[in-house]
Design an enzyme around this catalytic site. Structure first.
Site, short mmCIF file in Angstrom:
data_model
loop_
_atom_site.label_atom_id
_atom_site.label_comp_id
_atom_site.label_asym_id
_atom_site.label_seq_id
_atom_site.Cartn_x
_atom_site.Cartn_y
_atom_site.Cartn_z
N CYS A 64 -2.82 -0.51 9.17
CA CYS A 64 -3.45 0.08 7.98
C CYS A 64 -4.18 1.38 8.28
O CYS A 64 -3.70 2.46 7.96
CB CYS A 64 -4.42 -0.93 7.36
SG CYS A 64 -3.67 -2.47 6.77
N ARG A 122 -15.65 -2.57 24.21
CA ARG A 122 -16.06 -3.29 22.99
C ARG A 122 -17.46 -3.88 23.10
O ARG A 122 -17.88 -4.62 22.22
CB ARG A 122 -15.04 -4.40 22.68
CG ARG A 122 -13.64 -3.89 22.39
CD ARG A 122 -13.60 -3.02 21.17
NE ARG A 122 -12.24 -2.55 20.87
CZ ARG A 122 -11.94 -1.74 19.87
NH1 ARG A 122 -12.89 -1.29 19.07
NH2 ARG A 122 -10.70 -1.36 19.66
N THR A 137 0.85 -1.19 0.00
CA THR A 137 0.00 0.00 0.00
C THR A 137 0.89 1.24 0.00
O THR A 137 1.80 1.37 0.82
CB THR A 137 -0.92 0.01 1.22
OG1 THR A 137 -1.64 -1.21 1.27
CG2 THR A 137 -1.89 1.17 1.15
N LYS A 192 -7.07 1.30 -2.99
CA LYS A 192 -6.62 0.74 -1.72
C LYS A 192 -6.62 1.78 -0.61
O LYS A 192 -7.10 1.53 0.50
CB LYS A 192 -5.21 0.16 -1.90
CG LYS A 192 -4.56 -0.34 -0.62
CD LYS A 192 -5.34 -1.47 0.03
CE LYS A 192 -4.62 -1.96 1.27
NZ LYS A 192 -5.35 -3.05 1.95
#
Length: 456
Positions: free
Chosen positions: A291, A434, A150, A237
């Protein structure tokens, strides 16, 4: 730079018809080199080897290369990968080396999947440049270079092409270049590469796109989307990550308003998403991994135009660990306790359930913040092997129940946390970042992330 150049022997510009080229690729007549044998690179090399039977993996770490060449798998947590590496090296389909230039000289298809790091909010393409220049030294006419790493948009056009041309003495058109981004997640890499998602390919020219489409038509069972050029594929991407970062920031900002709304924000989001034009993500204590927290800087730092939305989303998501700790301190104060005198435990250092990866993990940030503000801090994670931050003591899942806690923060929804005897913590405050836990099973104060309607 190579001293001699051969006639075209690869797929780029080949005279043979496409069925013949496909048979050559899948029959081992087109040698492949995969540069980078990390968490994404080794699974990619394995799948290429399954398909072509002629793959050399390249890594700068001698121990990684030695292990793979010996049939060992240095990447953990990828189902099926150890067996695949052992099988493929045994039958000669896969080998490994640290000699990038030597591997490039033998290969006709070059696949780069080295990391793009971010330092001080600036993309660091040094690993990619080193790999590309090594490929260039061994590049022959007819070769095809495929970038899966990426990268910021325009990287192939403005950087990779000049690097290859400078090292090889060739011009684009004598060799091919395509950008074909990886679309995989840790813990399911083989499944993703083999065809869980459509494959995107973009070529620097029409022939490059044709070759990339031919290759990935064999590598993946999924549909292959061929876009206009390398830059479009690079944008595809990066845009995927930007969308998620901005969307999660929206959910997180709404969650911080839950107390003023007086409602359970995730409940409202869930029902809002029943409308087909709405797809708000889940809020949480932050965004981690290799990412999403980094891709926004591929645009923010690389281009001149203002990007206020991307910068705001980053600010919101980077703030969430601090918000989580502040919310925990408020919950303790509501019960007449002070965080500075508290014993706290962070449940989850990994950025994602079931994955041994702590890069940019909100659990790590929360532990660091608590180490500065609480008297004693423990960390519990049944998956990650990384050490906790300074001032934080790691405690096993089996031993945490014996510790006396004032505060427990669930930062990662590991399945193993559901079996913890939470009732053993008596009157401790549990902040479920969460929303993993069953309120009825806790037996003592539970603060659920994004719930402003009162305790559950």
């Amino acid at each position: 730079m190579s001293s001699q150049r051969s006639e075209p022997t690869g797929l780029y510009g080949a005279d043979a018809d496409e069925p013949t080229q496909r048979r050559a690729f899948t029959g081992g007549a087109v040698p492949v080199a995969v540069y980078g044998l990390g968490k994404m690179g080794l699974p990619l090399a394995a799948v290429y080897a399954e398909v072509s039977g002629a793959v050399t993996g390249v890594d700068i770490d001698p121990e990684v290369a030695r292990a793979v060449d010996a049939g060992e798998c240095p990447v953990e947590g990828e189902p099926g990968l150890p067996g695949a590496v052992e099988r493929l090296t045994a039958d000669g389909s896969l080998s490994a080396t640290t000699d990038a230039v030597g591997a490039a000289a033998e290969a006709s298809v070059h696949v780069l999947i080295v990391p793009t790091l971010v330092s001080d909010d600036q993309p660091d393409l040094s690993a990619l440049e080193a790999a590309v220049r090594s490929v260039g030294e061994g590049l022959d006419p007819g070769d095809t270079v495929v970038v899966e790493s990426t990268v910021p948009p325009r990287t192939c056009r403005d950087r990779v092409t000049p690097w290859l041309e400078a090292e090889s003495g060739l011009e684009l058109g004598e060799f091919g270049l395509a950008f074909c981004p990886e679309r995989t997640m840790s813990g399911r890499a083989l499944e993703d590469i083999r065809g869980a998602h459509p494959k995107v390919v973009g070529g620097a020219d029409e022939e490059s796109a044709r070759v990339a489409e031919l290759i990935y038509g064999q590598v993946t069972d999924a549909e292959v989307y061929t876009v206009s050029d390398c830059t479009t594929a690079e944008c595809v991407k990066v845009f995927e990550g930007l969308y998620r970062d901005v969307n999660i920031a929206l959910a997180n900002e709404l969650a911080t308003l839950a107390g003023e709304f007086g409602v359970d924000v995730p409940e409202a989001i869930e029902v809002a998403n029943t409308q087909p034009f709405c797809d708000i993500h889940d809020p949480g204590p932050g965004v981690g991994g290799h990412c999403i927290p980094y891709y926004p800087y591929f645009v923010i730092s690389e281009f001149e135009s203002a990007t206020p939305l991307l910068q705001t989303a980053r600010h919101v998501n980077e703030y969430m660990p601090e918000y989580t700790v502040d919310r925990a301190a408020e919950a303790l104060a509501d019960r007449g306790r002070d965080l500075s005198d508290a014993t706290a435990a962070v449940f989850g250092l990994a950025y994602r359930p079931g994955v041994d990866e702590t890069r940019a993990s909100p659990g790590v940030d929360i532990a660091e913040l608590l180490a500065d503000r609480a008297e004693t801090v423990y960390a519990v994670d049944p998956v990650t092997t990384d050490s906790p931050p300074a001032g934080v003591e790691r405690v096993s899942l089996a031993d945490i129940g014996a510790r006396e806690l004032d505060l427990a923060v669930v930062a990662t929804a590991h399945d193993e946390f559901e079996s913890i005897p939470w009732t053993a913590f008596d009157d401790s405050v549990v902040l479920d970042g969460r929303r993993q836990l069953d309120a009825d099973a806790i037996g003592h104060p539970l603060v659920r992330f994004g719930d402003g309607s009162g305790e559950n």
